[in-house]
Write a protein that holds these residues in place. Structure first.
Motif, PDB file in Angstrom:
ATOM      1  N   ASP A   1       8.098 -26.000  10.426  1.00 46.15           N
ATOM      2  CA  ASP A   1       7.906 -26.300  11.852  1.00 46.15           C
ATOM      3  C   ASP A   1       8.404 -25.136  12.693  1.00 46.15           C
ATOM      4  OD1 ASP A   1       7.605 -27.727  14.343  1.00 46.15           O
ATOM      5  OD2 ASP A   1       8.060 -29.589  13.291  1.00 46.15           O
ATOM      6  N   ALA A   2       7.860 -25.010  13.911  1.00 54.12           N
ATOM      7  CA  ALA A   2       8.448 -24.115  14.909  1.00 54.12           C
ATOM      8  C   ALA A   2       9.605 -24.791  15.633  1.00 54.12           C
ATOM      9  CB  ALA A   2       7.385 -23.717  15.931  1.00 54.12           C
ATOM     10  N   HIS A   3       9.682 -26.120  15.495  1.00 53.07           N
ATOM     11  CA  HIS A   3      10.605 -26.939  16.301  1.00 53.07           C
ATOM     12  C   HIS A   3      11.512 -27.754  15.387  1.00 53.07           C
ATOM     13  CE1 HIS A   3       6.647 -26.507  18.336  1.00 53.07           C
ATOM     14  NE2 HIS A   3       7.398 -26.140  19.369  1.00 53.07           N
TER      15      HIS A   3
ATOM     16  N   ASP B   1      12.672 -30.675  16.034  1.00 49.84           N
ATOM     17  CA  ASP B   1      12.262 -32.095  16.124  1.00 49.84           C
ATOM     18  C   ASP B   1      13.436 -33.052  15.939  1.00 49.84           C
ATOM     19  OD1 ASP B   1       9.724 -31.193  16.623  1.00 49.84           O
ATOM     20  OD2 ASP B   1       8.797 -32.032  14.830  1.00 49.84           O
TER      21      ASP B   1
ATOM     22  N   ASP C   1       4.335 -29.171   9.784  1.00 54.07           N
ATOM     23  CA  ASP C   1       3.760 -29.032  11.122  1.00 54.07           C
ATOM     24  C   ASP C   1       3.046 -27.690  11.160  1.00 54.07           C
ATOM     25  OD1 ASP C   1       3.293 -28.441  13.825  1.00 54.07           O
ATOM     26  OD2 ASP C   1       5.039 -29.590  14.482  1.00 54.07           O
TER      27      ASP C   1
ATOM     28  N   ASP D   1       2.255 -25.868  13.398  1.00 53.56           N
ATOM     29  CA  ASP D   1       2.794 -24.872  14.338  1.00 53.56           C
ATOM     30  C   ASP D   1       3.948 -24.066  13.747  1.00 53.56           C
ATOM     31  OD1 ASP D   1       5.257 -26.223  14.875  1.00 53.56           O
ATOM     32  OD2 ASP D   1       4.389 -27.287  16.576  1.00 53.56           O
TER      33      ASP D   1
ATOM     34  N   THR E   1       1.702 -27.481  20.555  1.00 58.43           N
ATOM     35  CA  THR E   1       2.874 -26.785  21.084  1.00 58.43           C
ATOM     36  C   THR E   1       3.079 -25.463  20.330  1.00 58.43           C
ATOM     37  OG1 THR E   1       4.205 -28.211  19.619  1.00 58.43           O
ATOM     38  CG2 THR E   1       4.120 -28.835  21.924  1.00 58.43           C
TER      39      THR E   1
END
Ligand SMILES: [Mn+2]
Length: 296
Positions: free
Chosen positions: A133-135, A137, A223, A225, A237
């Motif tokens: 993921d980039a995030h 979360d 994800d 992203d 996003t």
């Protein structure tokens, strides 16, 4: 080259012809995107990923030599969701995932992972999480809303669905509040930022993943992203500085032998995609996962 041309395979993931739930591995789409905090559209992800997956049907995986089409696997279509109602949708997703032994979910936004983990861990107990993921979360809420795609792992950790000491996040790079970052680390989660990965090697990253995962059950939540917008523009996003598609593949290919119990591939939003780059990357990550779980 025998068989059906890649552009003419049936509409299931990899053109799978079986659609019953009696197989060891089950693919399903989950077209939920109302918990997205920026641009919506991942409800069309399952269809786009299935369509792009046709490119992956004309042979075996050239690393493991697994041909996913020879596995005991079906595509059961899409889960039902409650239109416009996040909480009711999460309950519906959990109920539909309950009976499935080893689910590979095509999102949809990342919010789907919480009910999938609720269903899975009733059978497996808490799992390790390999999270691309980039995030992080792990926000406690989503601009004030309890459920949404930014708070998935805050809830999953608090509900005891994940063993935080067996959770590793790869590709992280978005803006984030310091207290959210520190909460995540304090719980025992391992974070490897995208820049950490760029400065490292697939061998070293995979070794770290193995160290964190140990021999327990591993769930993969991918994800799209996590990939750079150059490699995955079609997402809700996007964040600059991300992984190249090959980096994620190289890491995954070094993880044979882990005890995988499920996967989701989330946040493909085809309306923002270009030339199916993102959908193909998403289909490819699922194909890489099948090459791992199908290896003898
Ligand atoms: Mn993300």
């Amino acid at each position: 080259m025998p068989g059906t041309p890649t552009f003419a395979v049936p509409p299931g993931f990899l053109g799978l012809s079986r659609s019953d739930k009696a197989t060891a591995l089950v693919v399903a789409g989950i077209p939920l995107d109302i918990g997205t905090t920026h641009r919506a559209g991942a409800r069309f992800g399952p269809g786009a990923i299935r369509r792009a997956s046709g490119m992956l049907t004309d042979g075996a995986h050239p690393g493991s030599w697994v041909d996913p089409l020879t596995l005991d696997i079906s595509d059961i279509g899409d889960f039902s969701i409650a239109l416009g109602d996040i909480a009711a949708s999460l309950r519906l997703i959990e109920a539909q995932a309950m009976a499935l032994p080893h689910l590979i979910a095509l999102g949809g936004e990342h919010g789907i992972t919480l009910p999938l983990l609720r269903a899975l861990t009733k059978r497996t107990g808490p799992v390790g999480l390999l999270h691309f993921d980039a995030h992080v979360d792990t926000w406690p809420d989503n601009f004030g809303q309890r459920y949404g795609h930014g708070s998935v792992f805050y809830h999953a950790i608090n509900e005891g669905l994940i063993e935080p000491s067996r959770m590793i996040q790869l590709g992280i790079r978005s803006p984030v509040q310091r207290e959210v970052w520190d909460w995540t680390l304090d719980k025992g989660v391992t974070i490897m930022s995208a820049l950490d990965i760029h400065a490292s090697s697939p061998d070293a990253v995979a070794a770290r993943v193995r160290e964190v995962m140990g021999g327990g059950p591993v769930y993969v939540s991918f994800d799209i992203d996590a990939l750079d917008p150059a490699y995955a523009p079609g997402t809700g996003t996007p964040e600059a500085g991300g992984l190249a598609t090959w980096q994620a593949q190289a890491i995954l290919r070094r993880l044979a032998g882990l005890r995988f119990v499920g996967m989701d591939l989330v946040e493909v939003a085809p309306a923002y995609d270009v030339s199916e780059i993102t959908a193909l990357a998403g289909a490819t990550m699922v194909w890489e996962y099948l090459a791992l779980v199908g290896a003898p």
